[in-house]
Design a protein around this motif. Structure first.
Motif, PDB file in Angstrom:
ATOM      1  N   UNK A 404     -10.043 -39.738  10.223  1.00  0.00           N
ATOM      2  CA  UNK A 404      -9.560 -41.083   9.939  1.00  0.00           C
ATOM      3  C   UNK A 404     -10.269 -42.139  10.782  1.00  0.00           C
ATOM      4  N   UNK A 405     -11.545 -41.906  11.067  1.00  0.00           N
ATOM      5  CA  UNK A 405     -12.398 -42.896  11.730  1.00  0.00           C
ATOM      6  C   UNK A 405     -11.824 -43.376  13.057  1.00  0.00           C
ATOM      7  N   UNK A 406     -11.186 -42.467  13.788  1.00  0.00           N
ATOM      8  CA  UNK A 406     -10.617 -42.772  15.111  1.00  0.00           C
ATOM      9  C   UNK A 406      -9.627 -43.930  15.065  1.00  0.00           C
ATOM     10  N   UNK A 407      -8.911 -44.052  13.946  1.00  0.00           N
ATOM     11  CA  UNK A 407      -7.942 -45.147  13.815  1.00  0.00           C
ATOM     12  C   UNK A 407      -6.788 -44.936  14.783  1.00  0.00           C
ATOM     13  N   UNK A 408      -6.501 -45.970  15.546  1.00  0.00           N
ATOM     14  CA  UNK A 408      -5.406 -45.905  16.518  1.00  0.00           C
ATOM     15  C   UNK A 408      -4.075 -45.654  15.818  1.00  0.00           C
TER      16      UNK A 408
END
Length: 495
Positions: A404-408
């Protein structure tokens, strides 16, 4: 002053040791070991079997988005134009007939659904396309009107069900089950209604609906299942974040055990055994807090090295599609947090800490991680345990980085905060416990400080506290004493 230490005869059981060497002593030792082992593997069997036996039965509130983009259509009938809104009809049917304890359906627009898929909020999406009603109306006209029969057959009406392979290994199963139930409902309810309407329209046009037309209208909408955003190149298993989380937690937990044993042996607190040889090193004159700080320091130094090793292996085997720096630093955090807590537990309760660490970080960690079985499909107790387990946090963070694209918002932020809290709790707890032990005078005893065997725990603690701290000298450092003598009052042999 020196006191001669007379060696026991080989094979004898001396009175000084407290050992008897009889059956009663053996049974007392064996019973404790059997109880601990059976208890451990009862817990292991329960956690691993109960949590994975029937995930569907435990499924609770799996989030799924419902997107209705249908623009509607107008169908000419003998009594005038009739407005059709098939998408709205399907959405209302889904919401009305849904088992809300199992699925949590969220009617949202296309943008919100896409955002939810990208941050791991939804397992999948049910989409009603913009031309859904037009396609259904075209199918009715194609079998009921003369103009429709002369025209080319219309495209089949479709509802698209998408599942996210990045969310879980069972996302596809969840959405396929939903698609099958939706297809049966459309065939049984909507198909019958549309066929009745088509027969009335055909009578007004002085036509009849043939067998082929009935077959078409009884199944008016097809449900297609597709995959949203396939896994990155080099990854074909959605369980990869779980296994990466496992090696991260093991690096912290197992690394702490190795570091603790090696440093304790080198500091003289336990024998250093190499094959058949056992070396009793003089005890270092440091307290418990100082010892714990050394172990923490080695763990913190080791964490980035091991994290770098993992990244190198991932590169070699072809795992791609993630931010390597995010992966590196998150793994460092996970290894350090688990390692610090593992050291603290050992410092607080001694040898039993090895067993407690195994239970906390592995036995309870893997089945509640959400990697093998999604959190929404675990029993309530497992979900409660997983909410604070480092393994679950490591899985959430690594899944967010990999998929998830390093989503916080995809779980990485929550994982960082919880793992950070574990690390802080480990530091605070370790400092408080070791300072308390040091102030109580409970220094770690020398090799020579033995207590008699077969005593109750309270009596052993009392006896240990009354022993004067003495050391067995070796030939090189014993001063005036002989090798094997107990030397008192010599500052070089005090703890």
């Amino acid at each position: 002053m020196s006191v001669e230490q007379s060696p026991p005869r080989p094979g004898s059981w001396g009175d000084e040791s407290g050992h008897r060497g009889d059956l009663r002593e053996f049974l007392s030792h064996a019973v404790g070991a059997v109880v601990v082992v059976c208890g451990l593997f009862f817990l292991l069997g329960y956690m691993y079997l109960d949590g994975t036996a029937d995930p569907q039965a435990n499924a609770r509130y799996l989030p799924v988005a419902v997107v209705n983009q249908d623009e509607g259509a107008t169908l000419d009938t003998p009594i005038g134009p009739r407005r059709m809104a098939v998408g709205q009809q399907i959405s209302d049917g889904l919401l009305h007939n849904n088992d809300w304890r199992t699925l949590r359906l969220h009617p949202v627009d296309a943008q919100a659904a896409e955002a939810g898929l990208r941050d791991g909020t939804y397992y999948g999406v049910v989409r009603m396309p913009a031309d859904l009603s037009r396609q259904v109306a075209g199918r009715i006209e194609s079998v009921t009107t003369e103009s429709g029969q002369r025209a080319d057959p219309p495209e089949p009406a479709r509802v698209v069900v998408e599942y996210s392979p990045r969310m879980s290994v069972v996302s596809g199963q969840v959405m396929y089950r939903l698609a099958d139930a939706l297809q049966d409902s459309l065939r049984e309810r909507m198909g019958t209604q549309i066929l009745d309407q088509a027969r009335l329209l055909a009578e007004a046009e002085q036509h009849t609906v043939g067998a082929a037309g009935e077959l078409v209208l009884r199944d008016p909408v097809r449900v297609e299942v597709t995959q949203w955003n396939p896994l990155p190149e080099g990854v074909s298993n959605a369980s990869l974040p779980l296994f990466y989380a496992l090696v991260v937690v093991l690096a912290g937990f197992t690394g702490a055990m190795v570091i603790s044993s090696l440093l304790d042996a080198r500091l003289g607190f336990i024998p250093l055994e190499v094959g058949p040889f056992a070396f009793n090193v003089h005890v270092a004159p440091i307290g418990r807090l100082h010892t714990l700080l050394r172990k923490w320091a080695v763990t913190i130094v080791t964490a980035p090295l091991v994290s770098g090793i993992y990244l190198g292996i991932a590169h070699v085997v072809g795992i791609t599609g993630f931010d390597p720096w995010a992966m590196f630093w998150f793994a460092v955090l996970g290894i350090a947090a688990v390692g610090i807590c593992a050291h603290t537990i050992i410092a607080a309760i001694g040898n039993a800490g090895l067993l407690v660490n195994l239970v906390v970080f592995v036995v309870l960690g893997i089945p509640t991680s959400g990697g093998a079985t999604p959190t929404h499909m675990l029993p309530p107790l497992f979900r409660a345990i997983g909410s604070v387990e480092p393994m679950h946090q490591a899985f959430l963070g690594l899944r967010a980085i990999m998929f998830f694209d390093s989503a916080w918002s995809a779980g990485l932020g929550h994982a960082v905060w919880v793992l950070g809290a574990w690390g802080v709790a480990g530091v605070v707890g370790g400092v408080l416990v070791t300072i308390a032990y040091d102030r109580m005078g409970l220094e770690r005893q020398a090799i020579a400080d033995r207590v008699r065997a077969n005593r109750r725990a309270a009596a052993m603690v009392g006896e240990l506290g009354s022993i004067r701290r003495v050391r067995i000298a070796d030939a090189a450092a014993a001063g005036g004493g002989e090798a094997g003598q107990i030397v008192e009052g010599d500052a070089t042999h005090r703890e």
